[in-house]
Design an enzyme around this catalytic site. Structure first.
Site, PDB file in Angstrom:
ATOM      1  N   ARG A   7      62.591  44.090  52.241  1.00 20.39           N
ATOM      2  CA  ARG A   7      61.616  45.073  51.713  1.00 20.39           C
ATOM      3  C   ARG A   7      62.221  46.297  52.055  1.00 20.39           C
ATOM      4  NH1 ARG A   7      55.206  45.463  52.472  1.00 20.39           N
ATOM      5  NH2 ARG A   7      55.901  46.205  54.700  1.00 20.39           N
ATOM      6  N   LYS A  18      58.636  51.722  50.058  1.00 21.51           N
ATOM      7  CA  LYS A  18      57.776  51.947  51.408  1.00 21.51           C
ATOM      8  C   LYS A  18      58.220  53.343  51.659  1.00 21.51           C
ATOM      9  CE  LYS A  18      55.309  49.975  55.428  1.00 21.51           C
ATOM     10  NZ  LYS A  18      53.843  50.379  55.209  1.00 21.51           N
TER      11      LYS A  18
HETATM   12  N1  PMP Z   1      49.602  48.878  51.177  1.00 17.39           N
HETATM   13  C1  PMP Z   1      49.969  50.040  51.828  1.00 17.39           C
HETATM   14  C2  PMP Z   1      50.030  51.497  51.121  1.00 17.39           C
HETATM   15  C3  PMP Z   1      50.489  50.145  53.197  1.00 17.39           C
HETATM   16  O1  PMP Z   1      51.189  51.048  53.728  1.00 17.39           O
HETATM   17  C4  PMP Z   1      50.715  48.876  53.751  1.00 17.39           C
HETATM   18  C5  PMP Z   1      51.063  48.560  55.105  1.00 17.39           C
HETATM   19  N2  PMP Z   1      50.290  49.278  56.020  1.00 17.39           N
HETATM   20  C6  PMP Z   1      50.318  47.694  53.220  1.00 17.39           C
HETATM   21  C7  PMP Z   1      49.840  47.859  52.056  1.00 17.39           C
HETATM   22  C8  PMP Z   1      50.073  46.234  53.451  1.00 17.39           C
HETATM   23  O2  PMP Z   1      51.422  45.856  53.737  1.00 17.39           O
HETATM   24  P1  PMP Z   1      51.909  44.829  54.849  1.00 17.39           P
HETATM   25  O3  PMP Z   1      50.947  43.717  54.736  1.00 17.39           O
HETATM   26  O4  PMP Z   1      53.491  44.376  54.674  1.00 17.39           O
HETATM   27  O5  PMP Z   1      51.755  45.529  56.012  1.00 17.39           O
END
Ligand code: PMP
Length: 287
Positions: free
Chosen positions: A52, A151
């Site tokens: 990612r 991200k």
């Molecule tokens: N949505 C957003 C906007 C995030 O910043 C995150 C991570 N904190 C998530 C969803 C969850 O993603 P992950 O399960 O990969 O931590």
């Protein structure tokens, strides 16, 4: 003993690590990051996080000066140096120092940082009794502007919604997309249960493709649960039997109130509890 951070190939004491005031990560939020977690010293889904990160970097045309294997080694080196077993890892890649203009071509050397720290969890009670959230007035940035799949270090959209949550005295805010469909929360993905079916917005709703979300989708299938990635309106959430959030730090947290509406019975539901239990079992097995 002070914590060590990894910066551009070196381990340095956290208080001694330096970032240039000309770094475009600071000046413009120009960069990408990952929030990763270790359980009993083992990094959870490292390959997926690194994939990612590289996808995010590619989307903003940022070239990371290390490959995935080197970054993986650097992460392991950092957690080992800090003697941590259950840690939260922040891997950051900024555009690096440039001048005061926007032009990324003037930042030839991206900066890479690995910080390992304690996990900031929601209080235990929220896992037992459920969490209250609100719907933010701030809508999620449309994918055409800055795809939430990336991200990036630019989290102001989420921070504005998080301020609304704090103002309302709750920990998370639900964000709708430009078309009025449910997207995600400020730092967590969202799921609902309707007629025993698990529902979650598709990535095309303009969300981060969460790694915990992916894990839960796999676990639901393994449990023989029906799951659908589907566009949802706020009304669909209000009338859901169950609701829960997923994220690296949060894992799975039940939601029992949205705005002034009680969800289901007002208690964490059976499918949420089943998925929480299978998540813990899965993590245990991985470590
Ligand atoms: N949505 C957003 C906007 C995030 O910043 C995150 C991570 N904190 C998530 C969803 C969850 O993603 P992950 O399960 O990969 O931590």
């Amino acid at each position: 003993m002070s914590l060590k951070v990894w910066q551009d190939g070196n381990l340095v004491a956290a208080e001694q690590a330096k970032v240039s005031v000309y770094d475009h990560g600071l000046l413009y939020g120009d960069g990408v990051f990952e929030g990763i977690r270790t359980y009993k010293g083992k990094v959870f889904r490292l390959d997926q996080h690194l994939q990612r990160l590289f996808r995010s970097a590619q989307a903003i045309r940022l070239s990371i000066p290390y490959n995935a294997e080197e970054l993986g080694q650097a992460i392991h080196q950092t957690i080992k140096a800090n003697g941590q077993t259950n840690a939260y890892i922040r891997l950051v890649v900024t555009r690096g120092p440039g001048d005061l203009g926007l032009d990324p071509n003037k930042s030839p050397k991206p900066m890479v940082l690995i910080i390992t720290d304690k996990i900031a969890l929601y209080p235990k009670q929220m896992y037992e009794k459920g969490m209250s959230i609100i719907t933010a007035k701030t809508i999620r940035t449309p994918a055409q502007s800055l795809n939430p799949r990336v991200k990036s270090l630019n989290y102001l959209n989420n921070i504005l919604a998080k301020i609304e949550a704090s103002d309302a005295g709750v920990s998370e805010a639900l964000m709708l997309n430009y078309d009025g469909y449910v997207a995600e929360c400020t730092g967590d993905n969202i799921f609902a249960v309707q007629a025993d079916k698990v529902l979650t917005p598709p990535v095309s709703a303009g969300i981060l493709e969460g790694i915990t979300r992916d894990t839960v989708i796999e676990l639901a299938a393994a449990q023989g649960l029906e799951l659908e990635e589907v566009q949802m309106r706020l009304d669909d959430l209000y009338s859901a039997e169950e609701c829960f959030l997923t994220g690296t730090a949060a894992e799975i947290v039940p939601v029992t109130k949205i705005d002034d509406r009680i969800i289901g019975t007002g208690q964490p539901g059976p499918i949420t509890k089943l998925l929480m239990a299978s998540f813990h079992k899965y993590v245990h097995k991985q470590t």
